[in-house]
Design a protein around this motif. Structure first.
Motif, PDB file in Angstrom:
ATOM      1  N   THR A 169     -31.860  20.574  30.474  1.00  0.00           N
ATOM      2  CA  THR A 169     -31.351  20.796  29.112  1.00  0.00           C
ATOM      3  C   THR A 169     -31.599  19.567  28.239  1.00  0.00           C
ATOM      4  O   THR A 169     -31.871  19.691  27.035  1.00  0.00           O
ATOM      5  CB  THR A 169     -29.845  21.146  29.156  1.00  0.00           C
ATOM      6  N   GLN A 223     -27.607  26.842  26.325  1.00  0.00           N
ATOM      7  CA  GLN A 223     -27.050  27.194  27.634  1.00  0.00           C
ATOM      8  C   GLN A 223     -25.618  27.714  27.460  1.00  0.00           C
ATOM      9  O   GLN A 223     -25.240  28.710  28.062  1.00  0.00           O
ATOM     10  CB  GLN A 223     -27.079  25.939  28.518  1.00  0.00           C
ATOM     11  N   ASP A 265     -32.792  28.591  27.542  1.00  0.00           N
ATOM     12  CA  ASP A 265     -32.041  27.835  28.557  1.00  0.00           C
ATOM     13  C   ASP A 265     -31.161  28.773  29.383  1.00  0.00           C
ATOM     14  O   ASP A 265     -30.162  29.283  28.893  1.00  0.00           O
ATOM     15  CB  ASP A 265     -31.186  26.754  27.876  1.00  0.00           C
ATOM     16  N   GLU A 266     -31.540  28.994  30.625  1.00  0.00           N
ATOM     17  CA  GLU A 266     -30.791  29.791  31.603  1.00  0.00           C
ATOM     18  C   GLU A 266     -30.455  31.209  31.120  1.00  0.00           C
ATOM     19  O   GLU A 266     -29.283  31.588  31.042  1.00  0.00           O
ATOM     20  CB  GLU A 266     -29.529  29.044  32.038  1.00  0.00           C
TER      21      GLU A 266
END
Ligand code: ATP
Ligand code: MG
Length: 253
Positions: free
Chosen positions: A43, A85, A173-174
């Protein structure tokens, strides 16, 4: 569409070394995945590219533009957007308004007045949002409030916000975190379509190795701020350090 060049990135937070001389190139049109254990710097790398963290050393260039000298809204203007995230949704706004926020990379007084005066502008922005929602399988969700929507829908709204500014490169992100198997398969399909149908280069951080290996052109493995290896999924799966540290024998089909 330009490539993203990252050279010798160093980031420290007090005593913690988050990135320790990371270099990589994300090529136009690829799906490039960043994997690694918690705290390995994934991140932080996103935050550097999108202008939220300034590294102590290194360079990031996108099509000749030095991103490190740009504020976040200029980076969005240059064609790079991201998801977060920890979702950055506003629960008590409609899904339409949540996604519209992705168009407002810079709200200053003049911009606010212009949008208020211009119904055409608002309508064309709303049409763009409806197209993105349709693309993500969320047609007819625009007037629903985000509050109370299932987590999978909230994650898609985060993705929608990143797409509405019409990026050339998106950082995700994720996307599969907290998703069930069915939703994870859905997100894999969506990421592939973002690249194939919208022509957007995708840089994705993800812990689900099956997902990563199935969608990526190339994978970069980070550990404690250092690159372990970069390669196509087969190369990465077979890398001895990756097998011993992250996958375990036979972990990924
Ligand atoms: N703003 C911050 N202030 C202090 N330390 C930070 C900050 N951001 C990140 N760190 C630290 O830097 C290291 C890398 O964090 P980062 O969030 O980049 O990891 P990550 O690979 O994304 O992990 P995860 O898979 O858990 O999301 C960690 O040790 C983290 O605690
Ligand atoms: Mg992270």
């Amino acid at each position: 569409m330009p490539d993203l060049q990252i050279e010798d990135l160093h980031v420290r937070f007090s005593g913690v070394v988050a990135l320790n001389g990371v270099s990589m190139e994300i090529r136009e049109g690829e799906i490039f995945s960043l994997v690694g254990p918690n705290g390995s710097g994934k991140t932080t790398l996103f935050n550097c590219v999108s202008g939220f963290v300034k590294p102590h050393h290194g360079t990031i260039c996108y099509g000749g533009l030095d991103l490190l000298s740009q504020p976040p809204h200029r980076i969005i203007d240059a064609g790079i957007s991201r998801t977060f995230q920890n979702l950055q949704n506003v629960p008590y706004m409609t899904i339409l308004d949540n996604v519209l926020l992705g168009n407002h990379s810079r709200i200053d007084n003049w911009e606010t007045v212009r949008r208020w005066l211009s119904r055409d502008q608002r309508e064309s922005e709303e049409q763009a949002v409806l197209k993105v929602l349709d693309f993500l399988g969320l047609a007819n969700y625009e007037q629903k409030y985000l509050s109370g929507q299932p987590y999978g829908i909230q994650k898609l709204v985060e993705v929608a916000r990143s797409l509405v500014s019409r990026p050339k490169l998106v950082l995700i992100d994720e996307p599969a975190a907290g998703m069930n198997d069915q939703e994870t398969m859905e997100i894999a399909k969506i990421i592939t379509e973002i690249r194939d149908d919208l022509g957007i280069t995708v840089l994705v951080v993800e812990h689900d190795m099956s997902l990563v290996m199935s969608i990526s052109d190339r994978v970069c493995v980070l550990d404690s701020g250092n690159i372990v290896t970069v390669g196509n999924p087969d190369e990465v799966k077979e890398h001895p350090d990756v097998i011993s540290a992250f996958l375990g024998e036979g972990a990924v089909a």
